[in-house]
Design a protein around this motif. Structure first.
Motif, short mmCIF file in Angstrom:
data_model
loop_
_atom_site.label_atom_id
_atom_site.label_comp_id
_atom_site.label_asym_id
_atom_site.label_seq_id
_atom_site.Cartn_x
_atom_site.Cartn_y
_atom_site.Cartn_z
N ALA A 234 12.64 5.18 3.17
CA ALA A 234 13.67 4.15 2.96
C ALA A 234 13.06 2.90 2.35
N ALA A 235 11.86 2.53 2.80
CA ALA A 235 11.19 1.34 2.27
C ALA A 235 10.85 1.53 0.79
N LEU A 236 10.32 2.69 0.46
CA LEU A 236 9.94 2.96 -0.93
C LEU A 236 11.14 2.99 -1.86
N ALA A 237 12.29 3.36 -1.32
CA ALA A 237 13.49 3.45 -2.14
C ALA A 237 14.04 2.09 -2.53
N GLN A 238 13.67 1.03 -1.80
CA GLN A 238 14.29 -0.27 -2.04
C GLN A 238 13.31 -1.39 -2.39
N ALA A 239 12.03 -1.06 -2.54
CA ALA A 239 11.07 -2.14 -2.77
C ALA A 239 10.00 -1.73 -3.77
N ASP A 240 9.35 -2.74 -4.37
CA ASP A 240 8.24 -2.51 -5.28
C ASP A 240 6.94 -2.29 -4.52
N ILE A 241 6.80 -3.01 -3.41
CA ILE A 241 5.64 -2.90 -2.54
C ILE A 241 6.13 -2.67 -1.13
N VAL A 242 5.41 -1.82 -0.39
CA VAL A 242 5.71 -1.62 1.03
C VAL A 242 4.54 -2.16 1.83
N LEU A 243 4.86 -2.89 2.88
CA LEU A 243 3.86 -3.52 3.72
C LEU A 243 4.17 -3.16 5.16
N SER A 244 3.32 -2.30 5.76
CA SER A 244 3.53 -1.92 7.16
C SER A 244 2.34 -2.34 7.99
N THR A 245 2.58 -2.62 9.26
CA THR A 245 1.49 -2.99 10.16
C THR A 245 1.38 -1.96 11.27
N GLY A 246 0.14 -1.64 11.62
CA GLY A 246 -0.12 -0.65 12.66
C GLY A 246 -0.20 0.76 12.10
N GLY A 247 -0.82 1.64 12.88
CA GLY A 247 -0.87 3.05 12.51
C GLY A 247 -1.86 3.40 11.43
N VAL A 248 -2.86 2.53 11.17
CA VAL A 248 -3.80 2.80 10.08
C VAL A 248 -5.23 2.95 10.56
N SER A 249 -5.43 3.04 11.88
CA SER A 249 -6.78 3.23 12.38
C SER A 249 -7.04 4.72 12.56
N VAL A 250 -7.81 5.09 13.56
CA VAL A 250 -8.17 6.50 13.73
C VAL A 250 -7.70 7.05 15.07
N GLY A 251 -6.71 6.40 15.67
CA GLY A 251 -6.20 6.85 16.95
C GLY A 251 -5.23 8.01 16.81
N GLU A 252 -4.83 8.55 17.96
CA GLU A 252 -3.92 9.70 17.97
C GLU A 252 -2.52 9.33 17.47
N TYR A 253 -2.20 8.03 17.48
CA TYR A 253 -0.86 7.61 17.06
C TYR A 253 -0.87 6.94 15.69
N ASP A 254 -1.97 7.11 14.97
CA ASP A 254 -2.08 6.50 13.65
C ASP A 254 -1.72 7.55 12.58
N PHE A 255 -0.46 7.50 12.13
CA PHE A 255 0.08 8.55 11.26
C PHE A 255 0.23 8.15 9.79
N VAL A 256 0.01 6.89 9.47
CA VAL A 256 0.39 6.38 8.15
C VAL A 256 -0.28 7.14 7.02
N GLU A 257 -1.59 7.31 7.07
CA GLU A 257 -2.30 7.92 5.95
C GLU A 257 -1.84 9.35 5.70
N LYS A 258 -1.70 10.15 6.76
CA LYS A 258 -1.26 11.54 6.61
C LYS A 258 0.13 11.61 5.99
N LEU A 259 1.03 10.70 6.40
CA LEU A 259 2.39 10.72 5.88
C LEU A 259 2.42 10.26 4.41
N LEU A 260 1.57 9.33 4.06
CA LEU A 260 1.50 8.91 2.66
C LEU A 260 1.12 10.08 1.76
N GLU A 261 0.17 10.87 2.19
CA GLU A 261 -0.22 12.04 1.41
C GLU A 261 0.91 13.04 1.31
N GLU A 262 1.65 13.22 2.40
CA GLU A 262 2.79 14.13 2.38
C GLU A 262 3.86 13.65 1.39
N LEU A 263 3.98 12.34 1.25
CA LEU A 263 4.99 11.78 0.35
C LEU A 263 4.52 11.71 -1.10
#
Length: 403
Positions: A234-263
């Motif tokens: 939804a963010a990518l559909a409405q913006a030029d840049i997306v800025l999210s906080t959290g979920g970018v470390s190496v913990g079990e709940y850090d999903f951002v990088e994997k989802l970016l690759e999926e997208l």
């Protein structure tokens, strides 16, 4: 870990400036980026005029002083002279008023004595003194303001003076913002044990708006991959840049990088040699949109924005240059500790003293989770990687921050 300057270069290379433009008026132009070169229609000044209250004369009539001249006219600002100055004549004139034909010099009223329709000139002025000649500042048709300029108050005044009431600017970049984490709540919620306020949503919205972009804050996302992926789309559909906080470390709940690759994104970086803010995921999509995943700790989030996101937004906006932060040299009244293999960015206040800039750190702890003493700071002192400490009084590089 990628060095800070290399990370900045990678980010700027990934950004393609906007090309879409819109027409705005003088009342809407402040802070916008000019899309095309502007030329004015008028000479500035529009006509020869006086820079002082006094008397318009012919310099040749005053080879020496004192000399008496006949006052044949009074010319206030906004009125057109009705007579031509002849030998031995003068005109009473006021600041900004149009010079009469034949006049070439202004004598200040302090250097003249008026009696009836006669004036005694008490100085021997040089020809052209206190005359603002037509076109001295600007000639109609010449370049006035350049494309890629961020318009400030003086630029708006110039456009108005040259009768350019409307002009093209680049559209403002849009930045979608959201935070991730089960623990995050609204400032109006009653907090339960283990819960904290999502301050990043408000800090990053203010940051984005402060540099002229349009912020699009989205609801907080729990630590759920499906909901996070939905929000990212939804963010990518409405913006030029997306800025999210959290979920970018190496913990079990850090999903951002994997989802970016999926997208379908290309991951440009994962970690930068900076403290605070080492985890920094930057990705680019095939359509040119850029995603910044920054840490959830509030100080880390803002430092990452000031150092890396701000240059990206400035370049995206169409600004021609000066994307990078502004650095100055200063000294500190205390020893500043480094961060080993990372550049340490230490927040504090920069002030000007008689001997130059001075940087001081606020009291209290300096953890990346301590948002309290970040308030009202205006600079980040840099201790380069590999430098254990910078001693009291030694020069150090300081980055100004836009809060």
């Amino acid at each position: 870990m990628i060095p800070v300057n290399e990370a900045e270069a990678i980010i700027l290379k990934a950004i393609a400036p906007l090309t879409e433009t819109e027409i705005v008026g003088l009342g809407e132009g402040h802070g916008r980026i000019l899309a095309t070169e502007v030329t004015g229609k008028l000479d500035i000044p529009h006509w020869d005029n006086s820079a002082m209250d006094g008397y318009a004369i012919r310099a040749a009539d005053v080879p020496e002083q004192p000399v008496k001249l006949q006052v044949i006219e009074t010319i206030p600002a906004g009125e057109v002279p009705t007579q031509t100055l002849q030998a031995g004549q003068a005109a009473r004139i006021f600041t900004g008023a149009m010079l009469p034909e034949g006049a070439d010099t202004i004598v200040m009223q302090e250097n003249a004595e008026r009696e009836g329709d006669m004036v005694t000139i008490l100085e021997n002025p040089t020809r052209g003194k206190f005359v603002r000649s037509q076109g001295d500042y600007y000639r109609a048709g010449e370049p006035l303001l350049q494309a890629g300029m961020r318009l400030g108050a003086a630029d708006i005044a110039v456009l108005a003076a040259c009768q350019c009431p409307k002009f093209p600017v680049f559209r403002r970049p849009t930045v979608a913002i959201f935070s991730t984490g089960d623990e995050l709540r609204s400032p109006t919620d009653t907090l339960q044990p283990g819960q904290i306020v999502d301050s990043n949503r408000y800090a990053l919205t203010a940051f984005v708006e402060s540099i002229g972009a349009i912020a699009k804050p989205l609801p907080t996302v729990p630590d759920d991959p499906a909901k996070l992926k939905e929000t990212m789309q939804a963010a990518l559909a409405q913006a030029d840049i997306v800025l999210s906080t959290g979920g970018v470390s190496v913990g079990e709940y850090d999903f951002v990088e994997k989802l970016l690759e999926e997208l379908g994104a290309e991951i440009l970086m994962r970690k930068v040699a900076i403290r605070p803010g080492k985890p920094l995921t930057v990705a680019k999509f095939p359509d040119g949109k850029v995603y910044f995943g920054i840490p959830g700790n509030p100080v880390s989030a803002l430092v990452g924005c000031w150092r890396f996101v701000q240059p990206a937004i400035k370049k995206l906006s169409g600004q021609k240059d000066n994307w990078q932060p502004h650095f100055v040299w200063a000294t500190s009244p205390e020893t500043l500790k480094g961060a080993g293999t990372r550049d340490a960015y230490l927040w504090g206040n920069l002030t000007m003293t008689e001997t130059g800039y001075s940087f001081t750190r606020p009291s209290g702890g300096h953890s990346s989770a301590n948002l309290i003493n970040l308030a009202q700071t205006n600079a980040l002192a840099i201790v380069p990687k590999g430098v254990a400490e910078i001693q009291t009084g030694d020069r150090l590089r300081v980055m100004l921050i836009n809060s």
